[in-house]
Write a protein that holds these residues in place. Structure first.
Motif, mmCIF file in Angstrom:
data_model
loop_
_atom_site.group_PDB
_atom_site.id
_atom_site.type_symbol
_atom_site.label_atom_id
_atom_site.label_comp_id
_atom_site.label_asym_id
_atom_site.label_seq_id
_atom_site.Cartn_x
_atom_site.Cartn_y
_atom_site.Cartn_z
ATOM 1 N N VAL A 251 -16.602 108.411 4.105
ATOM 2 C CA VAL A 251 -16.783 107.243 4.786
ATOM 3 C C VAL A 251 -15.805 105.959 4.149
ATOM 4 C CG1 VAL A 251 -18.361 105.114 5.314
ATOM 5 C CG2 VAL A 251 -19.182 107.457 5.601
ATOM 6 N N VAL A 252 -14.963 105.539 4.751
ATOM 7 C CA VAL A 252 -14.078 103.862 4.278
ATOM 8 C C VAL A 252 -14.636 102.786 5.461
ATOM 9 C CG1 VAL A 252 -11.921 103.326 3.834
ATOM 10 C CG2 VAL A 252 -12.519 105.570 3.584
ATOM 11 N N THR A 253 -15.015 101.732 4.735
ATOM 12 C CA THR A 253 -15.208 100.585 5.624
ATOM 13 C C THR A 253 -14.169 99.344 5.671
ATOM 14 O OG1 THR A 253 -16.357 99.353 3.619
ATOM 15 C CG2 THR A 253 -17.613 100.836 5.104
ATOM 16 N N TYR A 254 -14.296 98.694 6.810
ATOM 17 C CA TYR A 254 -13.260 97.866 6.877
ATOM 18 C C TYR A 254 -14.379 96.512 7.469
ATOM 19 C CZ TYR A 254 -13.515 98.543 11.661
ATOM 20 O OH TYR A 254 -13.752 98.991 13.040
ATOM 21 N N GLY A 255 -13.798 95.428 7.143
ATOM 22 C CA GLY A 255 -14.362 94.071 7.950
ATOM 23 C C GLY A 255 -14.119 92.919 7.230
ATOM 24 N N TYR A 301 -10.912 92.403 13.691
ATOM 25 C CA TYR A 301 -11.638 93.463 13.804
ATOM 26 C C TYR A 301 -10.925 94.837 14.248
ATOM 27 C CZ TYR A 301 -15.926 91.577 11.658
ATOM 28 O OH TYR A 301 -16.891 91.022 10.873
ATOM 29 N N ASN A 302 -10.275 94.696 15.351
ATOM 30 C CA ASN A 302 -9.603 95.725 16.059
ATOM 31 C C ASN A 302 -8.311 95.975 15.179
ATOM 32 O OD1 ASN A 302 -11.428 95.743 18.130
ATOM 33 N ND2 ASN A 302 -9.955 94.710 19.459
ATOM 34 N N ALA A 303 -7.673 94.955 14.624
ATOM 35 C CA ALA A 303 -6.365 95.218 13.817
ATOM 36 C C ALA A 303 -6.913 95.898 12.354
ATOM 37 C CB ALA A 303 -5.942 93.849 13.631
ATOM 38 N N MET A 304 -8.018 95.547 11.756
ATOM 39 C CA MET A 304 -8.377 95.976 10.655
ATOM 40 C C MET A 304 -8.726 97.534 10.665
ATOM 41 S SD MET A 304 -8.056 93.957 8.163
ATOM 42 C CE MET A 304 -9.347 94.607 6.903
ATOM 43 N N ALA A 305 -9.286 97.644 11.718
ATOM 44 C CA ALA A 305 -9.801 99.163 12.061
ATOM 45 C C ALA A 305 -8.393 100.129 12.307
ATOM 46 C CB ALA A 305 -10.199 99.282 13.360
ATOM 47 N N ALA A 306 -7.279 99.538 12.831
ATOM 48 C CA ALA A 306 -5.743 100.425 12.765
ATOM 49 C C ALA A 306 -5.351 100.444 11.528
ATOM 50 C CB ALA A 306 -5.150 99.837 13.814
ATOM 51 N N ILE A 307 -5.328 99.202 10.698
ATOM 52 C CA ILE A 307 -4.922 99.241 9.468
ATOM 53 C C ILE A 307 -5.479 100.066 8.418
ATOM 54 C CG2 ILE A 307 -4.751 97.470 7.711
ATOM 55 C CD1 ILE A 307 -4.443 95.259 9.498
ATOM 56 N N ALA A 308 -6.879 99.985 8.352
ATOM 57 C CA ALA A 308 -7.558 100.802 7.477
ATOM 58 C C ALA A 308 -7.315 102.203 7.712
ATOM 59 C CB ALA A 308 -9.075 100.548 7.538
ATOM 60 N N ALA A 309 -7.368 102.624 8.893
ATOM 61 C CA ALA A 309 -6.910 103.984 9.450
ATOM 62 C C ALA A 309 -5.647 104.592 8.781
ATOM 63 C CB ALA A 309 -7.108 104.287 10.838
ATOM 64 N N CYS A 310 -4.531 103.538 9.262
ATOM 65 C CA CYS A 310 -3.095 103.854 9.034
ATOM 66 C C CYS A 310 -3.013 103.919 7.584
ATOM 67 C CB CYS A 310 -2.322 103.203 9.638
ATOM 68 S SG CYS A 310 -2.048 103.773 11.544
ATOM 69 N N ALA A 311 -3.575 103.113 6.726
ATOM 70 C CA ALA A 311 -3.408 102.922 5.301
ATOM 71 C C ALA A 311 -4.042 104.046 4.632
ATOM 72 C CB ALA A 311 -4.205 101.590 4.897
#
Length: 486
Positions: A251-255, A301-311
């Motif tokens: 699990v990796v979280t963003y927010g 939030y949408n951008a952070m989801a994509a950023i966290a996944a691609c990071a």
């Protein structure tokens, strides 16, 4: 193809006939059966192909996969399984030679934001030089070749067929919107996602044809995190623990909370040439300043989801930042240019939760007036109509109540339900049942500095009336109105 090969990952019993059989093709639609095919019987909302064995055999099927006892003539092989939808998914994967295992897959689930996050991911991966496939609500894309989508998450056989096409085209990544209904109906069964993304959860899609209650809805969403390696999760969502029940992934979280692995802060609104956007700082496992030309906190939030996944996949911050500046999503806070001194947006918001989020966000840009044009779908919940009417009355300066997809109901009756909610507020409104006329009225009466939002249709290019889908693309309507004024 050998029957044993098709069934190699499935638990089953052979109840009749011979296992030493060569199968022509895999089918689940009786209209497509040809001689020598394997047919999977599925119980649907309207029909159950277990009841059509005579027709299935007469059309030439030699192998039948079923989840309940069926009677067949001599020479027909019957494979008994506990869940025929699950069986169709695994048989289809084998039939197409397990294409999901030849690419990296990212699955996105959640009540809101799936489509936008999927588009952001696709843009980031393309900017990084990867050929990328997409399966989603608006389009299915094999590389740059796009076609209109049907269901958000197609039937399992179609998923595997599309994945095979993507392998053939040289795709390295696939981004897939994974709906709760798709998870419930086992459409992604057998697929292991490299990354699963959770955007948020709220009450939606609850009803006789979808989920019986919120608990089932959440449980179906949570299935994705038992079939992915890494779960990229909205750490600020109140239902996160519910979604993580039984998870098997890292699990990796963003927010925006400081406890998250990827944190957004220092949000700044901006508006350039009538296009509202937002800037923000990313901290934690990545340090970068980002900007997206889609307004509001939910866009962060949408951008952070994509950023966290691609990071997690190792993409550089500058590539992700460049992609966010160029990504456009049809019908998701989409700016429509025109010869006016106010901003016109199209968005898919079609329930109270989405409408509240949208209107609250647009209010932050301090428009002269916030004008909301919307209707509600026929043969759907009346409660949704009351709630949307009340929400627009509270949050808009003016509301234009019109039609959406009336289906088999009269538009005037739907509008009356919306009015019930509207009249709980002091909001000003007008009723114009014809959506084209309503749009024309709203454009004629726009004032300098207004934000006019056309809500509900989004990417849809049709209006459904009495079982017929008539062409209706709001972008086309607006272009035609502009031309008529010249």
């Amino acid at each position: 193809m050998e029957l044993g090969k098709l069934l190699e990952r499935l638990e089953y019993s052979c109840e009749a006939g011979d296992m030493d059989v060569l199968v022509g093709a895999v089918r689940y639609d009786t209209r497509e059966i040809e001689t020598g095919d394997l047919f999977v019987c599925i119980k649907g909302n309207r029909a159950d192909s277990h009841d059509l064995i005579g027709e299935i055999v007469s059309r030439g099927a030699k192998v039948i996969v079923a989840e309940r006892t069926v009677r067949v003539p001599a020479g027909i092989t019957v494979i008994q399984v506990s869940d025929s939808r699950y069986a169709l998914a695994l048989i289809s994967a084998s039939y197409f030679d397990y294409p999901a295992e030849k690419m990296k897959l990212i699955g996105v689930t959640g009540t809101k934001g799936k489509t936008t996050v999927a588009y952001m991911l696709r843009e980031m991966l393309k900017k990084a030089g990867y050929k990328t496939g997409l399966m989603g609500t608006i389009v299915t894309a094999v590389g740059d070749e796009e076609q209109a989508a049907g269901n958000t998450t197609p039937e399992s056989y179609l998923i595997q067929e599309l994945l095979a096409q993507m392998v053939e085209a040289g795709c390295q990544y696939v981004v897939m919107e994974v709906s709760s209904q798709g998870l419930k109906l086992q459409r992604t069964a057998g697929i292991v996602f490299d990354i699963g993304i959770f955007t948020n959860l709220g009450p939606d899609h609850i009803g006789p044809a979808e989920h019986k209650d919120f608990a089932e809805y959440a449980q179906c969403k949570s299935r994705l995190f038992r079939q992915c390696l890494v779960g990229v999760m909205n750490g600020d969502d109140e239902y996160l623990d519910l979604i993580l029940q039984g998870h098997t992934c890292e699990v990796v979280t963003y927010g925006m909370g400081l406890k998250n692995a990827y944190t957004a802060s220092d949000l700044m609104l901006y508006q350039e040439d009538g296009v509202p956007g937002i800037q923000f700082q990313v901290s934690g496992r990545l340090e970068a300043r980002m900007q997206v030309d889609i307004p509001g906190k939910f866009s962060v939030y949408n951008a952070m989801a994509a950023i966290a996944a691609c990071a997690q996949l190792g993409l550089p911050a500058d590539v992700m930042g460049s992609a966010l500046r160029t990504v456009k999503v049809k019908g998701r806070v989409e700016v429509v240019p025109g010869p006016w001194d106010f901003t016109v947006l199209i968005d898919y918001a079609h329930n109270a939760m989405s409408l509240e989020s949208l209107l609250t966000t647009l209010r932050e840009y301090k428009p002269h007036r916030l004008v909301c044009l919307f209707g509600c779908g026929g043969n759907r919940s009346k409660l949704r109509r009351y709630e949307m009417g009340e929400m627009s009355g509270k949050l808009s300066d003016f509301t234009v109540i019109t039609s959406d997809n009336p289906r088999y109901e009269k538009p005037e009756e739907i509008i009356a339900d919306i009015r019930t909610g509207m009249e709980k507020t002091d909001g000003a409104y007008i009723e114009i049942p014809d959506r084209r006329e309503a749009i024309a009225w709203a454009l004629r009466h726009g004032q300098k500095g207004d934000i006019l939002i056309l809500a509900g249709k989004g990417h849809e290019d049709y209006q459904e009336i009495c079982g017929v889908k008539y062409p209706m693309d709001e972008r086309v309507i607006i272009r035609e109105m502009i031309q008529q004024k010249k």
